[in-house]
Design an enzyme around this catalytic site. Structure first.
Site, PDB file in Angstrom:
ATOM      1  N   SER A 143       0.785  -1.183  -0.009  1.00 32.92           N
ATOM      2  CA  SER A 143      -0.197   0.142   0.100  1.00 32.92           C
ATOM      3  C   SER A 143       0.713   1.022   0.020  1.00 32.92           C
ATOM      4  O   SER A 143       1.980   1.198   0.436  1.00 32.92           O
ATOM      5  CB  SER A 143      -0.741   0.089   1.525  1.00 32.92           C
ATOM      6  OG  SER A 143      -1.318   1.173   1.433  1.00 32.92           O
ATOM      7  N   TYR A 156      -0.696  -0.500  10.398  1.00 28.85           N
ATOM      8  CA  TYR A 156      -1.104  -0.812   9.024  1.00 28.85           C
ATOM      9  C   TYR A 156      -0.126  -0.485   8.122  1.00 28.85           C
ATOM     10  O   TYR A 156       0.389  -1.098   7.432  1.00 28.85           O
ATOM     11  CB  TYR A 156      -2.506  -0.152   8.632  1.00 28.85           C
ATOM     12  CG  TYR A 156      -2.859  -0.385   7.412  1.00 28.85           C
ATOM     13  CD1 TYR A 156      -3.271  -1.602   6.787  1.00 28.85           C
ATOM     14  CD2 TYR A 156      -2.773   0.613   6.466  1.00 28.85           C
ATOM     15  CE1 TYR A 156      -3.557  -2.053   5.578  1.00 28.85           C
ATOM     16  CE2 TYR A 156      -3.138   0.355   4.874  1.00 28.85           C
ATOM     17  CZ  TYR A 156      -3.661  -0.965   4.678  1.00 28.85           C
ATOM     18  OH  TYR A 156      -3.763  -1.168   3.411  1.00 28.85           O
TER      19      TYR A 156
END
Length: 271
Positions: A143, A156
């Protein structure tokens, strides 16, 4: 009856919806047989039926929670035993966004197991076979949050940074083989990942959210072009190359025999 695909079989995690389901669709249309892994069996079976009807490829459904040890071991064994596997797409992931000090530690531990432990173990299970056959590839979905050191993005972003580093090292280690490694860094994508994450999709500016089909198509185009790192939204790859060069320029000075002069303690003179 369908025959085995000449392209082999792609095993896709997190395949019941979103990015994983879109990879399943695109790879089936390219002619890959599929092994679809996700928690929700009804969604997997519905997708498998649709893809078989549309493309004629063989599709196997494997309901599994990759944070559960027994399920993870079962998928690892499939990767070890199935000699038709030619592509592993480590897509399954989850996000918890928000201040770390207030976070549910059990939820964060689950995030770490799904975002880091599972793709690491599945890659380890798949690679010996891929290398023995000297074909195929590994696609890890990271990501752009891996590059964002911002409040609320501790675990995350950190887990996705791990996947980026892991993939870059694997690409170097496997460079002499025909086995490909690609890591994809999507920006905000219109999927259910955001639901309950702490940041809702509806609250993001529309201009930064990419359609999932466009994202996967761009990622596969990058794979076809031989990219090791694919950033679907980045207009100019020179920006990333400058970042990589700056990191490389640091290396000669990161480990030395003595501390840098700024850390020298002034000599205290007794009076």
């Amino acid at each position: 009856m369908s025959t085995a695909s000449k392209l082999g079989t792609a095993l896709i995690t997190g395949a019941s919806a979103g990015i994983g389901a879109t990879y399943a669709d695109r790879l089936a249309r390219r002619g890959y047989d599929l092994i679809l892994v996700a928690r929700r069996k009804p969604e997997l079976e519905k997708l498998a039926s649709a893809l078989t009807a549309a493309t004629g490829v063989n599709v196997r459904v494997v309901p599994a929670d990759l944070t559960a040890e027994a399920d993870l071991q079962r998928v690892e064994q499939i990767l070890r035993d199935n000699s038709s596997v030619s592509l592993l797409v480590n897509n399954a992931g989850t996000a918890t966004l928000g201040a770390f000090a207030n976070a549910d530690i059990s939820r964060l531990e689950r995030d770490i197991r799904l975002n880091i432990v599972a793709p690491t173990r599945l890659a380890r299970a798949a690679l010996p076979g891929l290398l023995a056959r000297n074909r195929g590839g590994l696609i890890n979905i990271s990501s752009v949050m891996s590059q964002m050191v911002i409040p609320g993005n501790s675990v995350y972003g950190g887990s996705k940074a791990y996947l980026l580093h892991f993939s870059e090292v694997l690409a170097l280690e496997l460079g002499a083989s025909a086995v490909r490694v690609q890591v994809v860094l999507p920006g905000a994508t219109g999927t259910a990942l955001w639901n309950g994450s702490g940041v809702e999709l509806k609250d993001l500016p529309a201009e930064i959210v990419m359609n999932v089909g466009e994202m996967v198509d761009a990622a596969l185009a990058g794979f076809d072009q031989g990219e090791r790192i694919t950033l679907p939204a980045l207009p100019d790859t020179a920006d990333w190359q400058r970042l990589a060069k700056a990191r490389g320029d640091l290396q000669p000075n990161l480990s030395r025999k003595h501390p840098a002069p700024r850390y020298e303690i002034p000599l205290q003179v007794a009076v």
